[in-house]
Structures are given as structure tokens and as C-alpha cells.
Scaffold this motif. Structure first.
Motif, PDB file in Angstrom:
ATOM      1  N   LEU A   1      36.191 142.272 -52.338  1.00 35.67           N
ATOM      2  CA  LEU A   1      37.079 143.275 -52.961  1.00 35.67           C
ATOM      3  C   LEU A   1      38.519 142.990 -52.510  1.00 35.67           C
ATOM      4  O   LEU A   1      38.843 143.091 -51.329  1.00 35.67           O
ATOM      5  N   LEU A   2      39.360 142.636 -53.457  1.00 32.90           N
ATOM      6  CA  LEU A   2      40.723 142.205 -53.114  1.00 32.90           C
ATOM      7  C   LEU A   2      41.559 143.371 -52.602  1.00 32.90           C
ATOM      8  O   LEU A   2      41.409 144.515 -53.049  1.00 32.90           O
ATOM      9  N   MET A   3      42.443 143.088 -51.672  1.00 32.68           N
ATOM     10  CA  MET A   3      43.230 144.136 -51.014  1.00 32.68           C
ATOM     11  C   MET A   3      44.005 145.006 -52.013  1.00 32.68           C
ATOM     12  O   MET A   3      43.998 146.227 -51.876  1.00 32.68           O
ATOM     13  N   PRO A   4      44.669 144.427 -53.002  1.00 25.66           N
ATOM     14  CA  PRO A   4      45.454 145.299 -53.900  1.00 25.66           C
ATOM     15  C   PRO A   4      44.580 146.246 -54.726  1.00 25.66           C
ATOM     16  O   PRO A   4      45.071 147.251 -55.243  1.00 25.66           O
ATOM     17  N   ASP A   5      43.269 145.942 -54.823  1.00 28.44           N
ATOM     18  CA  ASP A   5      42.394 146.764 -55.672  1.00 28.44           C
ATOM     19  C   ASP A   5      41.669 147.857 -54.897  1.00 28.44           C
ATOM     20  O   ASP A   5      40.851 148.581 -55.455  1.00 28.44           O
ATOM     21  N   ARG A   6      41.951 147.976 -53.640  1.00 28.30           N
ATOM     22  CA  ARG A   6      41.124 148.871 -52.816  1.00 28.30           C
ATOM     23  C   ARG A   6      41.548 150.338 -52.860  1.00 28.30           C
ATOM     24  O   ARG A   6      42.730 150.647 -52.994  1.00 28.30           O
TER      25      ARG A   6
END
Ligand code: GLV
Ligand code: MN
Ligand code: MN
Length: 417
Positions: A236-241
Motif C-alpha cells: 500500500l503506497l504511502m500517498p494512498d494511505r
């Protein structure tokens, strides 16, 4: 007639009570975990009842397990004078919080019996159930029900971390009546006096052996659930969290900031529990439940901090895309101690040459709720380094005995009124 406290017996009984715990012992101090209606709690209750019955005192239990130990006076129809405290202990606590008030109360009653005084009013010791909020999230369960400030149906429906209700737990422990029956009428007691360790540093720091409490600060409790979005910790990519624990961290720090910002030493706020779901090292936290404990001598100032915390919640929801829901647990008023009982206590101390300090209690106690039905007062005993709720909590036998003798003396005076 002299009232003689048996210091050695009291010390030994406190030590014996501290063995009613399954917790592993640290290298220093005594660790006690005694959560309401666990096996250790039930064993401790049975032991206390045995001590009371051995003295010939009568024992009654109500539907939530509050235990009433009575020494009958010569005019038993008069409202009794009461003392007491709790024996439950938070996880990994010490051995003096609450227990000093219960065993000190019992020792005071024994000393009064031994003195041969014929007191008009009965003297009653109360063991109050679950002063600590560990199991059901709300403190002073027994005394709230005695005072009628907690709705019986709400109380029975409260659940512990396993989802078991208070109704189920208390019935399994043998307390089967209805919770409505626990409430006592205003005026039921002539007076209430609680002996307790200070749980703060002032008495020791100032070299004063006894505290007389003038008022008890007002506690409040709230539960916050932060719902975000979980996922794989690698993928899960950081900007999408929408990490619920990161939001919780911000909320906790904001709470600390707002409590400090009042500038008042009496404002205190603590987040003491934080449950993280699903609780796996390689999973982004999807949900966090945290409990906020906030107290102040001024309820309005406490509420102003809460308003600021709620504003932070709104901002966090916007900024982090999480949902935050707030659940009310309790918001109590402060309680003032009886000027009359304080005057009696001052007289007793003056006669015995005991130096004392009048002080506020920042910790809460069952007395806060007993104040709804009786004039209250509290006697504080110094504790080493002000330490409490930890295994190195310590009060000296001499200080405990001194506090107990003052308790016995004031119970005697009140019972003669
Ligand atoms: C009592 O244990 C309190 O938290 O003040
Ligand atoms: Mn405590
Ligand atoms: Mn306590």
C-alpha cells in the motif's frame, strides 16, 4: 478510653492481600493485578469477609458485589457512619491503592470494638466494587450505583474486552439481584470518611505525615474510534494511505498540547489505552480505539480542552480521510469535603500533635460518588516519591497506622453525634 491500632497486624494483612494476584513479581516492589470479578478478586473478597466475620461484624453484599461490613451501634436505627475503599487493582499496580482504606477501615473498627466504647451509631465498612476502570472502562462502578449516578440498565450492558457484559460477569460471580437495588438514599449515612494513599508527592516532599482532603477533582472519560483503511504494509503506497494509528498519534499529541495550554496545574489529560486493529506488524492499521481520561478541578476548563480536542478530530478527518467517532463514558462534577468533618479531623490531629496539610485530591476516589448521599471526607497518607499505580508504590507502616488511628478517632466522634 484509648483506641489502639495494631500496626503489625495491619502491615501483615496488607501483605497477605497483595498475594491475591497471579502477576509475576518484579525484582523490586510488589506487583498486583486484581481486576474486578476475576478469580483473584473473588478470593480477596472471600478472605476479607472471613476477617470481618471472625470479628463478629455482620456482612451484606449487594447486586454489584459492594460489601457492607457493620459494627452495630447502641442506636442501630440511626444512620450509620461509613468508611471504605476498593481492593481492585489496575494491571501491574502496587499494593496500597484502595487496600489501605479497606484494611485500615477494618482495623479502625476492630480498634473501636476493642476500646470498649459504646458508640451510638453503627459503623460500616464498604468494600466498593471496581473503583478502577480496567474491565468495563468506567471507574467507581460500585459507588456510582450506590449514588444512583449510573443507570442500572446501562451498567449491566457494559462489556469487557471479550464482549462479556457486566450482567453476565456479576451473575457468574454470584451477584444476581437487580442493579437498581444497589442505590442508597441520600442521608443513608450520617457521614463517610475514606482513608487512602496520597498518590502524589506533596506530603512526602513537605515532610507532612497526613493530608486532609478539601475537594476531589472532576474526572471525565471518552472513547474515540478512528476508522481508516488497512492494507499490506509493503504494497500500500504511502500517498494512498488512511492509517488510523497515524491519525491516533496526532490526536494523542494534540490532546497533550491542549491540556498543557490551559496553563493550569490542575488540568490533566491521558490517553492510557490504544487498541490497534488488526494488530499485525505488516498490516496498515485500519482502526484504533483509544480512551481519553481528562480531569480538572474546574469542569468548564476541562470541557474547553475537550472542545479543542473535538476541533482536532474534525481537522484530522479532513486531512487524513479517516472517520473519528466519539463515545461518552463519564463526565463528573468535583466534590467538596464536609467542613464539619474536616474540623473534627483538625481537632483530632491537634490533640495528637499530628501535623497535617489540607489538600485537593487530583486522583478520583469512591468518595466522589459517596458525596451524593453523605457528607464526605478523606484522609491521605504519604506515599514514597508520590508513586502509585506501579509496583514500587509504598507507604510506611507507621504512616498507615497513624492515618488509621485518625480514621478510628473521627469515626468514633461521628458515631457519637
Ligand atoms: C483512581 O484510580 C484514579 O484513576 O484516580
Ligand atoms: Mn487506583
Ligand atoms: Mn484508589
Amino acid at each position: 478510653m484509648t483506641i489502639q491500632i495494631d500496626e503489625a497486624r495491619l502491615r501483615e494483612e496488607l501483605a497477605e492481600l497483595a498475594t491475591f494476584t497471579g502477576v509475576e513479581q518484579p525484582s523490586e516492589g510488589t506487583a498486583v493485578t486484581r481486576v474486578v470479578f476475576t478469580e483473584d478478586d473473588l478470593r480477596a473478597r472471600a478472605w476479607l469477609k472471613g476477617l470481618a466475620e471472625a470479628e463478629g461484624f455482620s456482612v451484606r453484599e449487594d447486586a454489584v458485589g459492594n460489601t457492607y461490613i457493620r459494627m452495630v451501634g447502641t442506636e442501630p436505627e440511626l444512620p450509620a457512619v461509613a468508611t471504605g475503599s476498593h481492593m481492585d487493582a489496575i494491571p501491574h499496580a502496587g499494593m496500597y491503592d484502595g487496600t489501605v482504606g479497606v484494611l485500615g477501615g477494618l482495623e479502625a473498627m476492630r480498634a473501636l470494638k476493642q476500646s470498649g466504647m459504646k458508640l451510638r451509631r453503627s459503623v460500616e465498612l464498604l468494600l466498593l466494587t471496581s473503583e478502577e476502570p480496567t474491565r468495563f472502562g468506567i471507574g467507581c462502578l460500585g459507588s456510582r450505583l450506590v449514588a444512583g449516578t449510573l443507570d442500572a440498565a446501562r451498567a449491566d450492558a457494559m462489556t469487557d474486552k471479550d464482549g462479556t457484559t457486566l450482567a453476565e460477569v456479576r451473575k457468574a460471580a454470584g451477584f444476581t439481584g437487580t442493579l437498581d437495588s444497589v442505590k442508597l438514599a441520600k442521608g443513608h449515612y450520617h457521614a463517610w470518611v475514606e482513608l487512602h494513599i496520597e498518590q502524589g508527592p506533596l506530603l512526602e516532599r513537605e515532610g507532612i505525615p497526613l493530608g486532609l482532603v478539601t475537594s476531589i477533582a472532576a474526572p471525565a472519560g471518552y472513547r474515540f474510534t478512528i476508522a481508516g483503511c488497512g492494507g499490506h504494509a509493503g504494497a500500500l503506497l504511502m500517498p494512498d494511505r488512511k492509517d488510523a494509528l497515524c491519525a491516533a498519534a496526532e490526536l494523542i499529541l494534540a490532546t497533550e498540547r491542549h491540556a498543557l495550554a490551559t496553563g493550569a496545574i490542575d488540568t490533566v489529560a491521558t490517553v492510557g489505552t490504544c487498541d490497534v486493529y488488526p494488530g499485525a506488524v505488516n498490516s496498515v492499521p485500519s482502526r484504533v480505539v483509544l480512551q481519553l481520561d481528562i480531569r480538572d478541578t474546574e469542569p468548564a476548563r476541562r470541557e474547553s480542552v475537550m472542545q479543542a480536542v473535538r476541533q482536532e478530530c474534525r481537522a484530522l478527518q479532513q486531512r487524513r480521510g479517516v472517520t473519528i467517532t466519539e463515545e461518552f463514558v463519564n463526565a463528573d462534577e468535583p466534590a467538596a469535603c464536609s467542613a464539619h468533618t474536616i474540623a473534627l479531623l483538625e481537632e483530632i490531629c491537634a490533640d495528637a500533635g499530628i501535623v497535617y496539610k489540607k489538600m485537593v485530591s487530583r486522583a478520583y476516589h469512591d468518595s466522589l460518588f459517596m458525596a451524593q448521599i453523605a457528607p464526605i471526607s478523606m484522609i491521605f497518607i504519604p506515599c514514597r516519591g508520590g508513586v502509585s499505580h506501579k509496583p514500587d508504590e509504598y507507604a510506611s507502616p507507621a504512616d498507615i497506622a497513624r492515618g488509621t488511628s485518625v480514621l478510628a478517632a473521627v469515626l468514633a466522634k461521628l458515631a457519637e453525634e
